[in-house]
Scaffold this active site. Sequence first.
Site, PDB file in Angstrom:
ATOM      1  N   CYS A  96       0.897  -1.355  -0.003  1.00  0.00           N
ATOM      2  CA  CYS A  96      -0.205   0.047   0.115  1.00  0.00           C
ATOM      3  C   CYS A  96       0.767   1.275  -0.057  1.00  0.00           C
ATOM      4  CB  CYS A  96      -0.948   0.027   1.150  1.00  0.00           C
ATOM      5  SG  CYS A  96      -2.494   0.970   0.989  1.00  0.00           S
ATOM      6  N   ARG A 130     -12.533   6.060  -0.779  1.00  0.00           N
ATOM      7  CA  ARG A 130     -11.580   5.316  -0.181  1.00  0.00           C
ATOM      8  C   ARG A 130     -11.924   3.694  -0.461  1.00  0.00           C
ATOM      9  NH1 ARG A 130      -7.745   6.854   2.453  1.00  0.00           N
ATOM     10  NH2 ARG A 130      -6.583   5.310   3.634  1.00  0.00           N
ATOM     11  N   HIS A 195      -3.434  -5.611   2.426  1.00  0.00           N
ATOM     12  CA  HIS A 195      -2.781  -5.780   3.832  1.00  0.00           C
ATOM     13  C   HIS A 195      -3.306  -6.871   4.404  1.00  0.00           C
ATOM     14  CE1 HIS A 195      -1.706  -1.610   4.624  1.00  0.00           C
ATOM     15  NE2 HIS A 195      -2.477  -1.181   3.912  1.00  0.00           N
TER      16      HIS A 195
HETATM   17  N1  GLN Z   1      -2.133   6.681   2.665  1.00  0.00           N
HETATM   18  C1  GLN Z   1      -2.003   5.954   1.449  1.00  0.00           C
HETATM   19  C2  GLN Z   1      -3.569   5.787   0.661  1.00  0.00           C
HETATM   20  O1  GLN Z   1      -4.489   6.487   1.419  1.00  0.00           O
HETATM   21  C3  GLN Z   1      -1.755   4.646   1.626  1.00  0.00           C
HETATM   22  C4  GLN Z   1      -2.551   3.976   2.525  1.00  0.00           C
HETATM   23  C5  GLN Z   1      -2.000   2.644   3.511  1.00  0.00           C
HETATM   24  O2  GLN Z   1      -0.936   2.406   3.249  1.00  0.00           O
HETATM   25  N2  GLN Z   1      -3.145   1.724   3.804  1.00  0.00           N
HETATM   26  O3  GLN Z   1      -3.915   5.458  -0.276  1.00  0.00           O
END
Ligand code: GLN
Length: 244
Positions: A96, A130, A195
């Site tokens: 990520c 998101r 993740h």
């Molecule tokens: N901050 C980055 C995003 O929101 C990565 C998020 C993360 O590592 N889960 O895309």
Amino acid sequence: MEERNLKISIAHLYPKLLNLYGDMGNIITLAKRCQWRGISVEYDEIGIGDSLKEHDLYFIGGGQDRQQQEVAGELYKNKDFLTSERDNGAVFLGICGGYQLFGHYYQPFDGEKLLGISLMDAYTVAGKKRFIGNVTVETDFLTPPTLVGFENHSGLTYLQGDTKPLGKVKVGNGNNGKDGMEGARYKNVFGTYLHGSLLPKNPAFADYLIELALEKRYREKIELPKLDDGLEIKTHNSLVGKAY
Ligand code: GLN
């Protein structure tokens, strides 16, 4: 595998800042799957300001934009060294936020553009939505072919040139929710939005990375003996195709 006192070295990049959603589980899985086969593991945690030395495998986890900003500057200072490591066959796994910094840049929704280290030909721009949820990916290089995990990102990643996706999204959004692809690979550099942590429930990918790290260190292909992955595969299969 005949007694050879095999070893791999793992550098964990900036886990005090990028280690979201149990990304440390990836390190534990790599180490355990080596130790269960009598392969020793040298593990170095790299912090801000630390100098880097050669390793067989580099891991970097995910995090919020704020932590990414601090790490991006530090990674960029080591761009030339890490690029030479890539070209020397070292294995990289970025999850990520760490994945996003493997590309040319990450443009957060509000805030300055973060320069990446261009280990792969990709770039990321934050979207309004998101992406959160379970993901199933179909690859063409693993057996079983699936990867399962959990995504939570607003970044939309676009691949270019010789940087190819890890596979097709079967459930979830993946790189950008548009091109139906997830993750990326260039040479032995791998990035993914999964993740979870990723590797405990994707043992085939964990072993694939370990074999690449052994090949980088010993300059020959070394096939790992099979482990009893009954529990891991049962967990993996319970998540294949799972949306909620
Ligand atoms: N901050 C980055 C995003 O929101 C990565 C998020 C993360 O590592 N889960 O895309």
